[in-house]
Motif scaffolding. Structure first.
Motif, PDB file in Angstrom:
ATOM      1  N   TYR A 141       0.805  -1.288   0.023  1.00  0.00           N
ATOM      2  CA  TYR A 141       0.090  -0.055   0.111  1.00  0.00           C
ATOM      3  C   TYR A 141       0.970   1.155  -0.080  1.00  0.00           C
ATOM      4  N   ARG A 142       1.978   1.466   0.554  1.00  0.00           N
ATOM      5  CA  ARG A 142       2.670   2.174   0.536  1.00  0.00           C
ATOM      6  C   ARG A 142       3.297   2.620  -0.956  1.00  0.00           C
ATOM      7  N   MET A 143       3.577   1.316  -1.701  1.00  0.00           N
ATOM      8  CA  MET A 143       4.071   1.367  -2.918  1.00  0.00           C
ATOM      9  C   MET A 143       3.026   2.061  -3.913  1.00  0.00           C
ATOM     10  N   ALA A 144       1.740   1.625  -3.671  1.00  0.00           N
ATOM     11  CA  ALA A 144       0.485   2.229  -4.260  1.00  0.00           C
ATOM     12  C   ALA A 144       0.307   3.571  -4.251  1.00  0.00           C
ATOM     13  N   TRP A 145       0.784   4.376  -3.124  1.00  0.00           N
ATOM     14  CA  TRP A 145       0.602   5.748  -3.110  1.00  0.00           C
ATOM     15  C   TRP A 145       2.095   6.142  -3.542  1.00  0.00           C
ATOM     16  N   PHE A 146       3.110   5.597  -3.311  1.00  0.00           N
ATOM     17  CA  PHE A 146       4.170   6.442  -3.882  1.00  0.00           C
ATOM     18  C   PHE A 146       4.286   6.280  -5.396  1.00  0.00           C
ATOM     19  N   ARG A 147       3.732   5.225  -6.152  1.00  0.00           N
ATOM     20  CA  ARG A 147       3.584   5.540  -7.540  1.00  0.00           C
ATOM     21  C   ARG A 147       2.374   6.032  -8.099  1.00  0.00           C
ATOM     22  N   GLY A 148       1.781   6.942  -7.254  1.00  0.00           N
ATOM     23  CA  GLY A 148       0.811   7.783  -7.606  1.00  0.00           C
ATOM     24  C   GLY A 148      -0.578   7.366  -7.965  1.00  0.00           C
ATOM     25  N   LEU A 149      -1.053   6.153  -7.448  1.00  0.00           N
ATOM     26  CA  LEU A 149      -2.298   5.905  -7.672  1.00  0.00           C
ATOM     27  C   LEU A 149      -3.302   6.559  -6.798  1.00  0.00           C
ATOM     28  N   LYS A 150      -4.727   6.515  -7.393  1.00  0.00           N
ATOM     29  CA  LYS A 150      -5.436   7.411  -6.576  1.00  0.00           C
ATOM     30  C   LYS A 150      -6.358   6.766  -5.708  1.00  0.00           C
ATOM     31  N   THR A 151      -6.553   5.293  -6.110  1.00  0.00           N
ATOM     32  CA  THR A 151      -7.395   4.496  -5.193  1.00  0.00           C
ATOM     33  C   THR A 151      -7.048   3.087  -5.352  1.00  0.00           C
ATOM     34  N   THR A 152      -7.442   2.271  -4.309  1.00  0.00           N
ATOM     35  CA  THR A 152      -7.261   0.988  -4.448  1.00  0.00           C
ATOM     36  C   THR A 152      -8.808   0.233  -4.061  1.00  0.00           C
ATOM     37  N   TYR A 153      -8.939  -0.940  -4.377  1.00  0.00           N
ATOM     38  CA  TYR A 153     -10.369  -1.538  -3.945  1.00  0.00           C
ATOM     39  C   TYR A 153     -10.053  -2.577  -3.069  1.00  0.00           C
ATOM     40  N   TYR A 154     -10.713  -3.738  -3.564  1.00  0.00           N
ATOM     41  CA  TYR A 154     -10.399  -4.976  -2.553  1.00  0.00           C
ATOM     42  C   TYR A 154      -9.349  -5.580  -2.288  1.00  0.00           C
ATOM     43  N   LEU A 155      -8.883  -5.903  -0.888  1.00  0.00           N
ATOM     44  CA  LEU A 155      -7.698  -6.685  -0.737  1.00  0.00           C
ATOM     45  C   LEU A 155      -8.292  -8.139  -0.538  1.00  0.00           C
ATOM     46  N   ARG A 156      -7.468  -9.104  -1.339  1.00  0.00           N
ATOM     47  CA  ARG A 156      -7.831 -10.512  -1.490  1.00  0.00           C
ATOM     48  C   ARG A 156      -6.468 -11.133  -0.789  1.00  0.00           C
ATOM     49  N   ALA A 157      -6.863 -11.504   0.200  1.00  0.00           N
ATOM     50  CA  ALA A 157      -5.728 -12.218   0.942  1.00  0.00           C
ATOM     51  C   ALA A 157      -5.903 -13.949   0.688  1.00  0.00           C
ATOM     52  N   LEU A 158      -4.857 -14.512   0.478  1.00  0.00           N
ATOM     53  CA  LEU A 158      -4.937 -16.066   0.264  1.00  0.00           C
ATOM     54  C   LEU A 158      -5.413 -16.691   1.766  1.00  0.00           C
ATOM     55  N   GLY A 159      -6.496 -17.547   1.463  1.00  0.00           N
ATOM     56  CA  GLY A 159      -6.984 -18.279   2.729  1.00  0.00           C
ATOM     57  C   GLY A 159      -7.769 -19.436   2.361  1.00  0.00           C
ATOM     58  N   ALA A 160      -8.452 -19.908   3.187  1.00  0.00           N
ATOM     59  CA  ALA A 160      -9.160 -21.255   2.884  1.00  0.00           C
ATOM     60  C   ALA A 160     -10.203 -21.321   1.790  1.00  0.00           C
ATOM     61  N   THR A 161      -9.908 -21.456   0.712  1.00  0.00           N
ATOM     62  CA  THR A 161     -10.888 -21.528  -0.498  1.00  0.00           C
ATOM     63  C   THR A 161     -10.669 -23.001  -1.012  1.00  0.00           C
ATOM     64  N   SER A 162     -11.777 -23.651  -1.339  1.00  0.00           N
ATOM     65  CA  SER A 162     -12.085 -25.142  -2.020  1.00  0.00           C
ATOM     66  C   SER A 162     -12.762 -25.036  -3.238  1.00  0.00           C
ATOM     67  N   VAL A 163     -12.205 -25.862  -4.203  1.00  0.00           N
ATOM     68  CA  VAL A 163     -13.066 -26.129  -5.378  1.00  0.00           C
ATOM     69  C   VAL A 163     -13.145 -27.882  -5.127  1.00  0.00           C
ATOM     70  N   GLU A 164     -14.581 -28.100  -5.235  1.00  0.00           N
ATOM     71  CA  GLU A 164     -14.851 -29.665  -5.042  1.00  0.00           C
ATOM     72  C   GLU A 164     -14.115 -30.300  -6.192  1.00  0.00           C
ATOM     73  N   LYS A 165     -13.445 -31.423  -5.730  1.00  0.00           N
ATOM     74  CA  LYS A 165     -12.715 -32.101  -6.808  1.00  0.00           C
ATOM     75  C   LYS A 165     -13.932 -32.881  -7.552  1.00  0.00           C
ATOM     76  N   SER A 166     -13.600 -33.235  -8.806  1.00  0.00           N
ATOM     77  CA  SER A 166     -14.493 -34.202  -9.787  1.00  0.00           C
ATOM     78  C   SER A 166     -14.400 -35.493  -9.752  1.00  0.00           C
ATOM     79  N   THR A 167     -15.078 -36.224 -10.358  1.00  0.00           N
ATOM     80  CA  THR A 167     -14.735 -37.833 -10.582  1.00  0.00           C
ATOM     81  C   THR A 167     -13.559 -37.840 -11.406  1.00  0.00           C
ATOM     82  N   VAL A 168     -13.096 -38.963 -11.315  1.00  0.00           N
ATOM     83  CA  VAL A 168     -11.758 -39.319 -12.234  1.00  0.00           C
ATOM     84  C   VAL A 168     -12.322 -39.481 -13.637  1.00  0.00           C
ATOM     85  N   ASP A 169     -13.526 -40.329 -13.765  1.00  0.00           N
ATOM     86  CA  ASP A 169     -13.880 -40.682 -15.192  1.00  0.00           C
ATOM     87  C   ASP A 169     -14.824 -39.874 -15.580  1.00  0.00           C
TER      88      ASP A 169
END
Length: 968
Positions: free
Chosen positions: A879-907
């Motif tokens: 976020y310091r870099m975002a300001w230092f590079r002259g950005l006007k705004t930022t939106y959502y922060l997406r932090a990697l956490g527990a997310t799951s895609v259900e696995k499919s069948t093999v066949d």
């Protein structure tokens, strides 16, 4: 409903819905029996673990939970009942075992299925009843023989010009799922379900599924309009024109369409409809249109895709001199997916209530009457699907003196609770709950409590769980953070002018107020360490996803409209930066260029881009005059300044087509040069419109009138902030002097021309990546109100095919690694770099690319930040870099956490739904929902780099559920 106990586990009772039926392999249809699922699971465990598994409490508990879960999944899929194939049930059993980590049992079950399949094939037991004897039940209850010829025609039409798809397999597999007496819709559903299960095998099956869905759409609309009972894709070449003409008549009759549409030359417009463009939809895109966009009457959608695009085009051309020519020009742009209007425009153009604008920004004055007037305005604007940004900084802080009552103020927070509940109550015309973002400047005395509005702990009367919040951060605060200085919090009741000041003037006045606290002239204040407050801001952002961090000074110092007011906040999606005041509600109208459509034969087509941009700017300018305004302050503001926001989407797709990895200098350069060209042509188009239609009212005194373009305004930001605190690339490639000369001669039609919106929904319609986002996952299932949609990265599949790497093993590896190729050893390094997912792209690349774009944009961009292994240090640096590079705004922060895609069948390979979380895509608390889990550590621990478990990223299926479609 009855309950059925399983033979192996008499105590296990599973609900058996009578409305579900099962198609056996011989074609017989029998009632669904949930107890048989438990039996199958039990036998699978016994086969691996022996007879002891029958009495194991672990196995018994798992069997009961899994059986209930599988049955509930089918009930959700078909709430009104329906038919399942026996293979579908076995797929779910397999899936439940794999999800539970019972790999040995799952493997044994797979081998068991394969062994029995071979045995049936050898004995001929898989041969179903002769299908020529099947009958289909029509809507009126009559029956007729199944027309296999038409089924084959539909499927072969759907597969036309699509390599690597097998129409014969779709027909064959679909017929297995049919039974005597099946409904017409049942036949269509069987065809679509078969095709959609093959999407993970090859991405082209998503187009096949969409084309099969078209059959339903055509049957529904054409029969309602009295044109035909049904039609094939080829027949639509003849049916589209009469359907369009009938649609206009019926829509006006139902008082849904603007009667002026009947004044167009409908013959000419009908001839311009191109039925072949129906073939370019993905399944997700078309289903989204059907569920949420098509005009309907009594739940019957009587609007077809090309008719919808022409309706929007006509609505935007109402005031043009040659309406038909312009409508056709607009139609060509929309129906080709070269450009897409924002959701409010798609919803409402050409209708009797043409609310076409996306964003509304307001400033809330500091008196009770004005506060509740502002909340009323929120309700009216939200009713017509507008996204709202509220500036609450003028409202006095907690403890401030109230002259009228001789009491003390309760501050901003209690009013924000009312705003939150109003947004829930006024649900955007029944489409979804209202969407609001409240902004507060960092010097406001209530800022610390404001930071905690989205927490799940504390006094719920001072929490706003359903609205968004954002920090409006002055440069001086960031300097104090960099320099480890003190920061003083004030009430606007005693320091009202800080609200309207920015840059050097703000710094001077702020320091004067600080001196007044030392001399005793100001009593109501609080002094904090700037770094400590910054830490709290980042900590709350990580824990709750809010408040977002946006920067006041670059928004104002680079605003073309500095002479006409002050930018006090951004909007709901942080891309709009327009002036607001007591008298003016800022309005912005959005649309997005599809960059992927402008990469032709591996090269960026600048000439095509110019044509697209010029037409797009004209369409956006037309919105201002046609638009319905719910409050008079919005109408006054929009006609006076005429701002529009032209953005981009499909940035990641364009990189793929150019063979460029997102995390690379080449991608940063492409972000720079592509946005420069969009800016160049958009500004020129607005100037040419000024020559044709006249300059916007407040043009004189603007930066435009001074010959200062967005690229030039960076110098003012550098001067006011100080060279020490900013580093921005200012290289150019276009002839900008020519544009300056043209503006000097012609002026500008629009005060603001560009803004990059999130585009989550309209990018789905066009089948491309959202906005400027990197790919979230290369293979996932999107689960939303329209159903479940397997999404696979077609560019990746094609590259893997070229190298002989696309096979069943690769598909299963992608599922196992949640759509990432990073851990798959046989994928070459160059493809791992090219197909890195969002969390595998270091955030510095996102910020660098955004900084290069920002120099060309007169407004801002919706910039989501993805951070893997999130820590306080990483957030601080990003976020310091975002300001230092002259950005006007930022939106959502997406932090990697527990997310799951259900696995499919093999066949068989059916992907299933991702787990649904909160409809907000902001990081929500992790799997542990207790207050203790949400606050696992102190702020100091967090900022010292210790990762916590209190935040998670949204699943890929949630990425477009941002709470508001206005900008999308």
């Amino acid at each position: 409903m009855d309950t059925t106990a399983t033979p192996d586990h008499p105590s296990v009772s599973v609900t058996a819905p009578q409305t579900l039926r099962v198609i056996k392999r011989n074609g017989d249809v029998v009632p669904f029996d949930g107890g048989k699922i438990a039996v199958a699971l039990s036998k699978a465990f016994i086969a691996v673990e022996g007879d002891n598994a029958a009495t194991s409490s672990r196995v018994r508990d798992f069997v009961q939970r899994a059986s209930e879960s599988i049955e509930q999944a089918f009930q959700r899929r078909m709430p009104d009942g329906g038919t399942l194939h026996i293979e579908d049930i076995q797929d779910q059993v397999e899936l439940a075992l794999m999800r539970a980590g019972e790999q040995k049992v799952a493997r044994a079950y797979v081998l068991y299925r394969e062994e029995h399949a071979r045995a049936r094939a050898e004995s001929g037991a898989d041969i179903t009843k002769p299908h020529p004897t099947l009958n289909v039940t029509a809507p009126d209850g009559s029956t007729r023989p199944l027309d296999l010829g038409r089924v084959e025609t539909l499927v072969f039409d759907a597969c036309e010009n699509l390599p690597h798809v097998e129409p014969g397999k779709i027909v064959e597999d679909s017929l297995k799922n049919l039974y005597d007496g099946v409904t017409v819709d049942g036949v269509s559903q069987a065809l679509m379900m078969t095709a959609r299960t093959l999407v993970e095998k090859d991405p082209n099956y998503t187009y096949v599924t969409a084309r099969l869905l078209q059959d339903n759409l055509r049957r529904e609309a054409l029969s309602f309009l009295g044109i035909a009972d049904e039609a094939t894709y080829q027949e639509m070449a003849d049916y589209y024109k009469p359907a369009f003409q009938a649609y206009i008549a019926r829509g006006i009759e139902f008082e849904q369409l603007d009667p002026r549409l009947a004044e167009f030359d409908l013959e000419r417009l009908g001839d311009a409809l191109d039925h072949t463009r129906d073939a370019q939809f993905t399944y997700l895109g078309l289903q989204t249109l059907y569920d949420r966009y098509f005009i309907h009457r009594d739940e019957v959608r009587y609007e077809l895709p090309q008719v919808m695009f022409m309706r929007v085009a006509m609505g935007l051309a109402l005031n043009e001199d040659d309406r038909e020519a312009r409508a056709i020009e607009f139609y060509e742009l929309l129906s080709s997916f070269d450009y897409m209007a924002s959701t409010p425009t798609l919803f409402n153009a050409g209708t009797v209530r043409s609310q076409l604008s996306s964003c509304y920004l307001t400033t809330v004055p500091d008196d009770l009457d004005s506060i509740y007037s502002a909340i009323r305005d929120n309700a009216l604007l939200s009713k017509w699907a507008g996204g709202l940004g509220n500036d609450w900084t003028p409202v006095r802080a907690l403890g401030s003196y109230i002259k009228g009552t001789n009491g003390k103020s309760q501050g901003v927070v209690p009013f924000l609770k009312v705003v939150n509940d109003t947004a829930v109550a006024v649900n955007q015309g029944g489409k979804r709950k209202g969407a609001v973002c409240a902004y507060l400047e960092t010097w406001h005395l209530d800022i610390e409590e404001f930071l905690e509005l989205r927490k799940n702990t504390g006094d719920d009367r001072r929490r706003t769980h359903d609205m968004n919040t954002a920090n409006w951060v002055p440069d001086l605060f960031m300097k104090r953070v960099f320099d480890d200085g003190e920061w003083t919090l004030f009430s606007p009741a005693t320091c009202p002018d800080l609200h309207d000041l920015y840059g050097a003037a703000f710094e001077k006045r702020y320091e004067e107020y600080e001196e007044m606290t030392r001399t005793g002239q100001l009593k109501l204040f609080k002094r904090v360490r700037a770094k400590d407050l910054w830490r709290r801001m980042l900590s709350m952002l990580f824990e709750t996803g809010h408040p977002w961090i946006t920067f006041k000074d670059p928004c104002n110092l680079r605003s073309p409209q500095q002479h006409a007011g002050v930018v006090h906040s951004s909007n709901l999606c942080t891309e709009i930066t327009l002036n607001t005041s007591v008298d003016e509600v800022a309005v912005c109208n959005l649309g997005s260029i599809n960059l992927a459509q402008h990469v032709v034969n591996g090269e960026f087509d600048s000439d095509k881009l110019k044509r697209t941009v010029r037409t797009a700017v004209r369409m956006l300018d037309n919105v201002i005059d046609i638009n319905y305004y719910a409050v008079p302050q919005a109408e006054r503001s929009n006609f006076k300044h005429r701002p529009v926001g032209l953005g981009i989407m499909g940035f990641q797709d364009a990189l793929y087509a150019l063979d460029i990895a997102y995390a690379s200098d080449e991608a940063v350069t492409f972000a720079d040069r592509s946005m420069e060209q969009v800016s160049y042509h958009a500004i020129e188009a607005s100037s040419d419109l000024a020559a044709e239609r006249g300059r916007y009212e407040s043009y004189e005194g603007s930066l435009w009138s001074q010959g200062v373009l967005p690229i030039d305004s960076i110098e003012k930001l550098k001067t006011e902030r100080g060279e020490k605190y900013i580093e921005v690339d200012t290289s150019t490639t276009q002839d900008w002097d020519r544009i300056r000369e043209k503006i000097a001669a012609q002026g500008m039609r629009n005060s603001n021309v560009m803004a990059i919106a999130p585009t989550a929904t309209i990018s789905n319609i066009c089948g491309v990546s959202q906005s400027i986002e990197p790919t979230y996952q290369n293979l996932f299932v999107k689960s939303n109100l329209s159903g479940e949609f397997t999404v696979v990265n077609a560019y990746m599949v094609n590259d893997l095919k070229e190298r002989g790497l696309w096979d069943e093993v690769m598909i299963n590896d992608l599922k196992y690694y949640d759509g990432s190729v990073k851990a798959i050893d046989r994928v070459p390094d160059d493809l791992k770099a090219k197909y890195a997912t969002a969390f595998e792209v270091e955030p510095k690349w996102l910020v660098e690319a955004a900084a290069r774009r920002q120099k060309w944009i007169d407004q801002a961009q919706s910039l989501n930040l993805y951070i893997q292994g999130v820590s306080g240090k990483k957030l601080d640096v990003t976020y310091r870099m975002a300001w230092f590079r002259g950005l006007k705004t930022t939106y959502y922060l997406r932090a990697l956490g527990a997310t799951s895609v259900e696995k499919s069948t093999v066949d068989r390979g059916n992907l299933n739904a991702v787990s649904n979380a909160s409809p907000s895509a902001a990081p929500a608390p992790g799997p542990e929902s207790s207050p203790q889990a949400q606050e696992p550590r102190g702020v100091d621990d967090f900022l010292q780099g210790k990762s916590g478990s209190g935040s998670r990223a949204p699943s890929a299926g949630e990425m477009d559920e941002l709470g508001c479609e206005a900008c999308q």
